[in-house]
Design a protein around this motif. Structure first.
Motif, PDB file in Angstrom:
ATOM      1  N   ARG A   1      -8.512  -2.630   1.384  1.00 20.80           N
ATOM      2  CA  ARG A   1      -9.331  -2.542   0.169  1.00 20.80           C
ATOM      3  C   ARG A   1     -10.791  -2.241   0.500  1.00 20.80           C
ATOM      4  O   ARG A   1     -11.690  -3.036   0.201  1.00 20.80           O
ATOM      5  CB  ARG A   1      -9.244  -3.833  -0.661  1.00 20.80           C
TER       6      ARG A   1
ATOM      7  N   ASP B   1       2.081   1.775  -3.393  1.00 18.66           N
ATOM      8  CA  ASP B   1       1.005   2.338  -4.224  1.00 18.66           C
ATOM      9  C   ASP B   1       0.930   3.856  -4.113  1.00 18.66           C
ATOM     10  O   ASP B   1       0.544   4.529  -5.070  1.00 18.66           O
ATOM     11  CB  ASP B   1      -0.362   1.770  -3.802  1.00 18.66           C
TER      12      ASP B   1
ATOM     13  N   ALA C   1       0.844  -1.211   0.000  1.00 17.97           N
ATOM     14  CA  ALA C   1       0.000   0.000   0.000  1.00 17.97           C
ATOM     15  C   ALA C   1       0.876   1.257   0.000  1.00 17.97           C
ATOM     16  O   ALA C   1       0.571   2.237  -0.683  1.00 17.97           O
ATOM     17  CB  ALA C   1      -0.943   0.004   1.205  1.00 17.97           C
TER      18      ALA C   1
ATOM     19  N   ILE D   1      -6.418   6.289  -6.790  1.00 13.95           N
ATOM     20  CA  ILE D   1      -6.471   5.040  -6.026  1.00 13.95           C
ATOM     21  C   ILE D   1      -7.890   4.522  -5.918  1.00 13.95           C
ATOM     22  O   ILE D   1      -8.131   3.316  -6.039  1.00 13.95           O
ATOM     23  CB  ILE D   1      -5.843   5.266  -4.630  1.00 13.95           C
ATOM     24  N   SER D   2      -8.842   5.432  -5.749  1.00 11.86           N
ATOM     25  CA  SER D   2     -10.217   4.958  -5.658  1.00 11.86           C
ATOM     26  C   SER D   2     -10.662   4.391  -7.006  1.00 11.86           C
ATOM     27  O   SER D   2     -11.406   3.414  -7.060  1.00 11.86           O
ATOM     28  CB  SER D   2     -11.153   6.054  -5.150  1.00 11.86           C
TER      29      SER D   2
ATOM     30  N   GLU E   1      -8.630   2.932  -9.241  1.00 12.39           N
ATOM     31  CA  GLU E   1      -7.934   1.652  -9.415  1.00 12.39           C
ATOM     32  C   GLU E   1      -8.563   0.542  -8.599  1.00 12.39           C
ATOM     33  O   GLU E   1      -8.657  -0.597  -9.039  1.00 12.39           O
ATOM     34  CB  GLU E   1      -6.471   1.787  -8.989  1.00 12.39           C
ATOM     35  N   THR E   2      -8.941   0.865  -7.361  1.00 16.11           N
ATOM     36  CA  THR E   2      -9.469  -0.177  -6.479  1.00 16.11           C
ATOM     37  C   THR E   2     -10.982  -0.303  -6.582  1.00 16.11           C
ATOM     38  O   THR E   2     -11.571  -1.198  -5.992  1.00 16.11           O
ATOM     39  CB  THR E   2      -9.104   0.106  -4.998  1.00 16.11           C
TER      40      THR E   2
ATOM     41  N   ILE F   1      -6.479   2.477   2.674  1.00 11.30           N
ATOM     42  CA  ILE F   1      -6.794   1.554   1.561  1.00 11.30           C
ATOM     43  C   ILE F   1      -6.260   0.155   1.766  1.00 11.30           C
ATOM     44  O   ILE F   1      -6.538  -0.729   0.969  1.00 11.30           O
ATOM     45  CB  ILE F   1      -6.249   2.083   0.212  1.00 11.30           C
TER      46      ILE F   1
END
Ligand SMILES: Nc1ncnc2c1ncn2[C@@H]1O[C@H](COP(=O)(O)OP(=O)(O)OP(=O)(O)O)[C@@H](O)[C@H]1O
Ligand SMILES: [Mg+2]
Length: 238
Positions: free
Chosen positions: A163, A132, A129, A191-192, A194-195, A160
């Motif tokens: 997840r 990331d 993380a 990031i939001s 991507e996840t 995050i």
């Protein structure tokens, strides 16, 4: 069916002079999976109160909060805690990092409550993380040795690492200079995406808020759609 739904949420508290203070007066909101929305409003309008209710940190006085169509009010305390831990990631204005712990230890913290194999892999997942968010060179640094922007990135990594399905950010750029704040917001949004996590950001800064898919304004205890105050001219440099 909306991922999260607020139905006629109100919140009243007793003020210092013993009068009743109505902070929220019937807020309705539906949040879809993966959507990015921002909430603006003047200081004291109830933004943090609303976000804490959304994040199951506080209970409304009346109204209903539903996750996946299921009311959360009837959940027992432990079930609420578990749901919050597994589905919701918080990012606060003041980062809220533990000072005596390294970046990796801070990010691994939420995994101490995981009930699956991620508990055992918490160190590796924390490092992942942090990578990331671009901090693979700061894994063992203490927060006091990090810049404000780096500390906020650690806080994002912590939010995050499990997840979550939704990231709730309360003035995440409030303690940062404009440029660093803009970078942190871009990172949160990336990031939001991507996840696949939904992202709710609270901010005073309308230019930050305008980057969301949807911008809402909290005023007089009610939430309404909002237009950005200043629209950049066509062709203006970003
Ligand atoms: N437990 C409480 N008891 C009494 N008053 C409270 C309580 N919680 C919040 N308030 C008051 O309710 C109002 C809304 O507070 P809140 O923190 O939600 O505002 P905010 O929009 O987040 O403000 P800011 O932009 O300054 O962070 C404020 O006037 C605050 O003083
Ligand atoms: Mg606030």
């Amino acid at each position: 069916m909306a991922f999260i739904e607020l139905r006629e949420i109100s919140k009243s508290v007793r003020a210092a002079d013993d009068s009743e203070l109505h902070i929220l007066r019937g807020v309705n909101l539906q949040i879809e999976e993966g959507e990015h929305l921002s909430i603006v409003g003047r200081s004291g309008s109830g933004k943090s109160t609303l976000l804490n209710i959304l994040g199951l940190l506080d209970a409304p006085t009346s109204g209903e909060l539903l996750f996946d169509g299921k009311p959360t009010a009837a959940l027992r305390l432990r079930a609420r805690d578990r749901m919050r831990g597994a589905q919701i990631g918080f990012v606060f204005q003041q980062f809220n990092l533990l000072e005596g712990r390294t970046a990796t230890e801070n990010v691994a913290m939420p995994l101490l409550y995981a009930r699956d194999s991620s508990f055992w892999r918490r160190d590796a997942l924390a490092r992942e993380a942090l990578t990331d968010v671009g901090l693979d060179h700061r894994l063992d640094s203490l927060p006091t040795r990090l810049s404000g922007g780096e500390q906020q990135r650690v806080a994002i990594a912590r939010a995050i690492v499990r997840r979550p399905r939704v990231i709730l950010a309360d003035e995440p750029t409030g303690a940062l200079d404009v440029e660093t704040g803009a970078r942190v917001m871009t990172l949160l949004a990336d990031i939001s995406k991507e996840t696949g996590a939904a992202l709710v950001t609270i901010t005073h800064d309308e230019s930050v808020a305008a980057r969301a898919d949807r911008m809402l304004r909290l005023d007089a205890g009610l939430l309404a759609p909002s237009k950005p105050a200043v629209v950049p001219a066509e062709g203006a440099p970003a």
